[in-house]
Scaffold this active site. Structure first.
Site, short mmCIF file in Angstrom:
data_model
loop_
_atom_site.label_atom_id
_atom_site.label_comp_id
_atom_site.label_asym_id
_atom_site.label_seq_id
_atom_site.Cartn_x
_atom_site.Cartn_y
_atom_site.Cartn_z
CE LYS A 126 18.33 75.37 -73.81
NZ LYS A 126 19.41 74.48 -74.00
CE LYS A 183 21.77 81.01 -70.46
NZ LYS A 183 22.40 80.52 -71.39
CE LYS A 224 25.82 74.92 -76.99
NZ LYS A 224 25.60 75.12 -75.40
#
Length: 237
Positions: A30, A111, A114
């Protein structure tokens, strides 16, 4: 709301090695892809996740492959605390399914998450949304329905989803769809996924019409969780 979660996460942070936190794969990913939103909360999150688990003496935790590193940190913190202050926490072990990692529909090298909704299937997606997403899912060159993660990562991911929801072996699916096109396979998969989550969609729709029932359940659950969490927090202190 169970304040003990936040309080224990701070206590755990006092024994959490900074190096371990910076090595968390999700933090690094991230930080790389969302550099404008790198913050202390993101770095600190694994300590909060550890508190969520350790407060309730969970012996086993169902996780996906991507969460194993976070669970291992929880085990490390439990072990360090127990070693320094006496046996207090259970070291939780992971429970993995036969499909521990599902990859993104639009990029099988990443992966399913959401944070990438275009490549994700949500269990409350409508049959139409499911069909649209799966029809657009990345496949691979060739036309054979064959499980080969190295050469056919996209198709292999879809086969893994089909196997997980149908209970069939991959080899059986390869035989079942031998001679069929990717489009036929995707159509069958979309129907399977939609059918598998029908009960959930219907139950959710019914519950959303009774907000008072949901609020009462949340309030009751919060009180019950708080009673357990506060007892463990007192023991920790």
């Amino acid at each position: 709301l169970v304040p003990a979660h936040a309080e224990l996460s701070w206590i755990l942070s006092t024994i959490a090695p900074p190096g371990d936190m910076y090595r968390m794969t999700q933090f690094k990913d991230k930080s790389e892809h969302q550099p404008q939103n790198v913050n202390l909360g993101l770095l600190f999150y694994p300590a909060l996740m550890a508190a969520d688990i350790l407060l309730y003496d969970a012996a086993f935790v169902p996780v996906g492959h991507d969460q194993q590193q976070h669970l291992e940190l929880a085990r490390t913190l439990a072990r360090k605390f127990n070693s320094r202050f006496g046996k207090t926490f259970v070291e939780p072990k992971p429970i993995l399914t036969a499909t521990p990692r599902v990859m993104s529909l639009d990029d099988p090298s990443k992966k399913m998450s959401k944070s990438r909704p275009e490549g994700s299937l949500f269990i409350d997606d409508s049959p139409e949304e499911i069909k649209k997403k799966i029809s657009r899912a990345v496949t691979d060159s060739g036309s054979e329905i064959k499980y080969d993660p190295a050469k056919k990562p996209g198709l292999s991911n879809l086969l893994g989803i089909y196997a997980a929801l149908s209970g069939k072996e991959i080899k059986a699916l390869e035989k079942e769809f031998a001679g069929k096109s990717y489009a036929e396979f995707k159509s069958a998969l979309a129907e399977l996924v939609a059918r598998h989550f029908t009960d959930f969609r219907e139950r959710k729709a019914a519950l959303m019409k009774t907000p008072d029932v949901l609020k009462k359940a949340l309030s009751t659950g919060s009180r019950q969780a708080a009673a357990v969490a506060e007892k463990k927090l007192a023991e920790v202190k």
